[in-house]
Motif scaffolding. Structure first.
Motif, PDB file in Angstrom:
ATOM      1  N   HIS A  78       8.093  31.215  76.370  1.00 38.57           N
ATOM      2  CA  HIS A  78       7.644  31.765  77.545  1.00 38.57           C
ATOM      3  C   HIS A  78       7.084  32.927  77.608  1.00 38.57           C
ATOM      4  O   HIS A  78       6.298  33.410  78.499  1.00 38.57           O
ATOM      5  N   VAL A  79       7.069  33.720  76.502  1.00 40.88           N
ATOM      6  CA  VAL A  79       6.282  34.924  76.238  1.00 40.88           C
ATOM      7  C   VAL A  79       4.908  34.481  76.082  1.00 40.88           C
ATOM      8  O   VAL A  79       3.812  35.257  76.634  1.00 40.88           O
ATOM      9  N   LEU A  83       1.448  35.864  78.290  1.00 41.25           N
ATOM     10  CA  LEU A  83       0.179  36.077  77.601  1.00 41.25           C
ATOM     11  C   LEU A  83      -0.917  35.245  78.163  1.00 41.25           C
ATOM     12  O   LEU A  83      -2.188  36.082  78.503  1.00 41.25           O
ATOM     13  N   LEU A  84      -0.764  34.332  78.360  1.00 37.40           N
ATOM     14  CA  LEU A  84      -1.788  33.545  78.987  1.00 37.40           C
ATOM     15  C   LEU A  84      -2.075  33.758  80.419  1.00 37.40           C
ATOM     16  O   LEU A  84      -3.246  33.992  80.833  1.00 37.40           O
ATOM     17  N   VAL A  85      -1.071  33.791  81.460  1.00 36.31           N
ATOM     18  CA  VAL A  85      -1.009  34.519  82.764  1.00 36.31           C
ATOM     19  C   VAL A  85      -1.996  35.671  82.597  1.00 36.31           C
ATOM     20  O   VAL A  85      -2.847  36.100  83.573  1.00 36.31           O
ATOM     21  N   ASP A  86      -1.509  36.674  81.742  1.00 34.79           N
ATOM     22  CA  ASP A  86      -2.003  38.072  81.821  1.00 34.79           C
ATOM     23  C   ASP A  86      -3.476  38.286  81.347  1.00 34.79           C
ATOM     24  O   ASP A  86      -4.193  39.157  81.689  1.00 34.79           O
ATOM     25  N   ASN A  87      -3.882  37.127  80.455  1.00 33.83           N
ATOM     26  CA  ASN A  87      -5.161  37.452  79.617  1.00 33.83           C
ATOM     27  C   ASN A  87      -6.084  36.256  80.041  1.00 33.83           C
ATOM     28  O   ASN A  87      -7.385  36.549  79.646  1.00 33.83           O
ATOM     29  N   ALA A  99       1.984  27.885  83.351  1.00 32.26           N
ATOM     30  CA  ALA A  99       1.058  27.978  82.278  1.00 32.26           C
ATOM     31  C   ALA A  99       1.148  27.440  80.800  1.00 32.26           C
ATOM     32  O   ALA A  99       0.119  26.652  80.476  1.00 32.26           O
ATOM     33  N   LEU A 100       2.228  27.427  80.469  1.00 29.94           N
ATOM     34  CA  LEU A 100       2.720  26.691  79.276  1.00 29.94           C
ATOM     35  C   LEU A 100       2.508  25.513  79.404  1.00 29.94           C
ATOM     36  O   LEU A 100       2.056  24.626  78.558  1.00 29.94           O
ATOM     37  N   LYS A 101       2.958  24.905  80.496  1.00 29.10           N
ATOM     38  CA  LYS A 101       3.071  23.310  80.649  1.00 29.10           C
ATOM     39  C   LYS A 101       1.427  22.730  80.765  1.00 29.10           C
ATOM     40  O   LYS A 101       1.250  21.837  80.387  1.00 29.10           O
ATOM     41  N   GLN A 102       0.634  23.649  81.420  1.00 24.42           N
ATOM     42  CA  GLN A 102      -0.933  23.382  81.555  1.00 24.42           C
ATOM     43  C   GLN A 102      -1.452  23.369  80.211  1.00 24.42           C
ATOM     44  O   GLN A 102      -2.238  22.240  80.085  1.00 24.42           O
ATOM     45  N   ALA A 185      -9.192  32.543  72.007  1.00 22.15           N
ATOM     46  CA  ALA A 185      -9.139  33.497  70.918  1.00 22.15           C
ATOM     47  C   ALA A 185      -8.632  35.143  71.203  1.00 22.15           C
ATOM     48  O   ALA A 185      -8.076  35.731  70.314  1.00 22.15           O
ATOM     49  N   HIS A 186      -8.964  35.620  72.387  1.00 18.24           N
ATOM     50  CA  HIS A 186      -8.353  36.834  72.952  1.00 18.24           C
ATOM     51  C   HIS A 186      -7.155  36.855  73.431  1.00 18.24           C
ATOM     52  O   HIS A 186      -6.765  37.927  73.544  1.00 18.24           O
ATOM     53  N   VAL A 187      -6.481  35.853  73.159  1.00 18.58           N
ATOM     54  CA  VAL A 187      -4.831  35.887  73.629  1.00 18.58           C
ATOM     55  C   VAL A 187      -4.102  36.409  72.393  1.00 18.58           C
ATOM     56  O   VAL A 187      -4.240  35.486  71.427  1.00 18.58           O
TER      57      VAL A 187
END
Length: 210
Positions: A78-79, A83-87, A99-102, A185-187
């Protein structure tokens, strides 16, 4: 007697199917004085579940024992969601789990294709056609669309502790980080990957020492 609501029945059914987590302890059998290995519920909730199900000392029960999932691995996954939500702009309005499920659905990692009833989709298309193009369009489509009985839908496997084995979760973690690295790639995932392998290697050393 008050009838049980549908929500209450659902809660009861979920509780009845919930696994009981236990710790293997070395104990002394009071009947023989022999030192034995025995499983005991690991916390108050699991002790209550065992009591509610009527388990009794001295009775024989059939067990299916599996190693418990590593909670640290679950949190680490879930970290990645955070990271996905923030970036990534596309995930900005989601929480970490969503976000992880998507990404899981996008990548197809730990997903399966199932055939779903097509009737709700067919009805929605007919209604939309009538709204936009009129009754004539609905009549034309009605001769074709109802022939579609099912549609293939990609379904993501649950990441919940009681739904995914540790081995499957390891494959999910490695696959999802590789896919995100290729497509976003930027994550920055290097630190997360490093934490994961530190925990994996630490757990393997503990198992070899046991």
């Amino acid at each position: 007697m008050t009838a049980m609501t549908a929500a209450a029945r659902k809660i009861r059914a979920k509780r009845a199917s919930r696994p009981i987590y236990a710790i293997c302890l070395r104990l002394v059998d009071p009947a023989t004085g022999e030192e034995i290995g025995a499983f005991a519920p690991s916390n108050d909730i699991d002790r209550r579940l065992a009591k509610d199900r009527g388990y009794r000392v001295g009775h024989e029960y059939r067990l299916e024992i599996k190693a418990s999932r590593n909670a640290a691995f679950h949190r680490l996954a879930h970290v990645i969601g955070h990271l996905l939500v923030d970036n990534v702009e596309a995930f900005r309005d989601l929480d970490a789990h969503a976000a992880l499920k998507q990404v899981q659905l996008e990548s197809g990692i730990c997903c399966e294709m199932v055939e779903m009833d097509a009737s709700p989709v067919v009805k929605a298309l007919l209604d939309a056609a009538e709204t936009v193009l009129g009754a004539g369009a609905r009549k034309v489509l009605s001769g074709v669309l109802p022939e579609i009985r099912t549609i293939p839908v990609k379904v993501a496997q649950s990441l919940a502790f009681d739904s995914m084995e540790e081995e499957d979760f390891a494959a999910f973690f490695k696959g999802i980080t590789a896919w995100i690295g290729d497509h976003y790639a930027h994550v920055m995932l290097d630190d997360v990957r490093a934490d994961y392998w530190r925990m994996v290697n630490g757990r393997q050393r503990q198992e070899r020492a046991a």
